[in-house]
Design an enzyme around this catalytic site. Structure first.
Site, short mmCIF file in Angstrom:
data_model
loop_
_atom_site.label_atom_id
_atom_site.label_comp_id
_atom_site.label_asym_id
_atom_site.label_seq_id
_atom_site.Cartn_x
_atom_site.Cartn_y
_atom_site.Cartn_z
N HIS A 241 0.82 -1.22 0.00
CA HIS A 241 0.00 0.00 0.00
C HIS A 241 0.86 1.28 0.00
O HIS A 241 0.70 2.15 -0.85
CB HIS A 241 -0.89 0.04 1.24
CG HIS A 241 -1.73 -1.17 1.47
ND1 HIS A 241 -2.91 -1.44 0.78
CD2 HIS A 241 -1.57 -2.22 2.32
CE1 HIS A 241 -3.44 -2.57 1.21
NE2 HIS A 241 -2.65 -3.08 2.13
O1 RIB Z 1 -4.54 -0.04 5.08
C1 RIB Z 1 -3.17 -0.06 4.78
C2 RIB Z 1 -2.42 0.92 5.62
O2 RIB Z 1 -2.52 0.55 6.98
C3 RIB Z 1 -0.92 0.93 5.32
O3 RIB Z 1 -0.40 2.22 5.56
C4 RIB Z 1 -0.36 -0.05 6.31
O4 RIB Z 1 0.99 0.24 6.67
C5 RIB Z 1 -1.24 0.21 7.49
O5 RIB Z 1 -0.72 1.32 8.20
#
Ligand code: RIB
Ligand code: CA
Length: 318
Positions: A241
């Site tokens: 992500h």
């Molecule tokens: O939903 C994904 C996010 O939540 C990313 O930033 C992961 O590191 C968690 O923090």
């Protein structure tokens, strides 16, 4: 000219990979890193960020500053070891202690960085938005000095990942997320709508893990992350992500964007933390750009290439 950025994060495996990507991107000039509690406690995320900066061979002068230890209005939810592992880095704890954080607070550091380059600095937010919201509230002039905020968070037109409606970062601190999204500042949202469509394949994870230096460490991090993700989702590839949010700054053309109005639900019993976006209504203010499409192969190839570049550059103590 490289784009000046400051990165607020909660390492977290994908935050760690995002930091490695940013530090290996000639398109970016990383001015500083700040840490916020989220995937792990504040102490853990600061320690993890220090390990990653050491692994990347980042200059000692690059400031790493600790921030908020929990959300603005509620108790911090427990860390998500199921995905990020013990301690937040997949249980990988390097033998050598990490570099120390610089003195001061992330909220002040973010403001200083913004005011040092009026109109030039991009704030990349990869965790709960507690530090960012607090900076905007404490130093509104610094918020206005930012070129833009690019954040990983939200699920505008798809299901959440921590509840049916909410993505993890927004769910951790909905009030902070709402304050940032409604700030009227230029905000770009890289949410689950696109990160789930740009999965990093296991074979590339394995190839990285076979390399030396930070490339190998990144491969190990991603391999463990993918295994935990597969247990939860059944998928044999993994969304990185936060790295996609970094790529949205260095390579914005990898994503398609829809502009519109957006806010974050803070009161809903079932929907607290949900990103609510309207990209349809004509005449509505359109301060927020939401990523709605992604060149998955372009992103995963870029990430693989940049992480592979560490194989000969660094030695890993991991
Ligand atoms: O939903 C994904 C996010 O939540 C990313 O930033 C992961 O590191 C968690 O923090
Ligand atoms: Ca994160």
């Amino acid at each position: 000219m490289p784009v000046p950025v400051v990165i607020d994060c909660d390492p977290g495996v994908d935050d760690a990979v995002a930091l490695l990507l940013a530090l290996a991107s000639p398109e970016l000039a990383v001015r500083g890193v700040t840490a916020v509690a989220g995937n792990a406690s504040l102490d853990d995320v600061v320690r993890n960020a220090g390990h990653v900066l050491d692994l990347a061979g980042a200059p000692d002068a690059l400031p790493l500053t600790a921030g908020m230890a929990g959300p603005l209005t509620r108790r911090r939810r427990e860390r998500d070891e199921a995905i990020h592992g013990e301690g937040g880095l997949g249980g990988l704890v390097p033998a050598v202690p990490p570099r120390a954080a610089h003195p001061g607070h992330a909220v002040d550091r973010l403001a200083e960085a913004a005011l040092a380059e009026p109109g030039g600095l991009t704030l990349v937010a990869l965790g709960p938005l507690t530090n960012v919201a607090a900076m905007l509230a404490r130093f509104p002039e610094a918020g206005r000095a930012l070129k833009e905020i690019v954040l990983m968070g939200g699920a505008a037109f798809t299901q959440g990942n921590i509840t049916a409606a909410a993505e993890y970062n927004f769910h951790c601190d909905p009030e902070a997320a709402r304050f940032v999204v409604e700030s009227g500042l230029p905000v770009r949202v890289v949410g689950l709508d696109v990160t789930r469509s740009a999965l990093f394949p296991l074979d590339r994870t394995d190839r990285l893990a076979s390399m030396g230096g930070a490339a190998g460490a990144a491969g190990e991090l991603l391999r463990g992350y993918a295994m935990r993700y597969e247990e939860r989702s059944g998928l044999t590839a993994v969304p990185v992500h936060d790295a996609l949010a970094v790529a949205a700054v260095s390579h914005p053309d990898l994503l398609e964007w829809s502009r519109g109005w957006a806010s974050v639900e803070c009161a809903g019993e079932l929907t607290r933390g949900a990103l609510v976006a309207d990209v349809r209504t004509p005449g509505r203010e359109r301060a927020v750009a939401i990523a709605t499409g992604v060149d998955a192969e372009g992103f995963t190839s870029l990430l693989f290439e940049r992480l592979s570049g560490y194989a000969d550059l660094t030695s890993s103590t991991w």
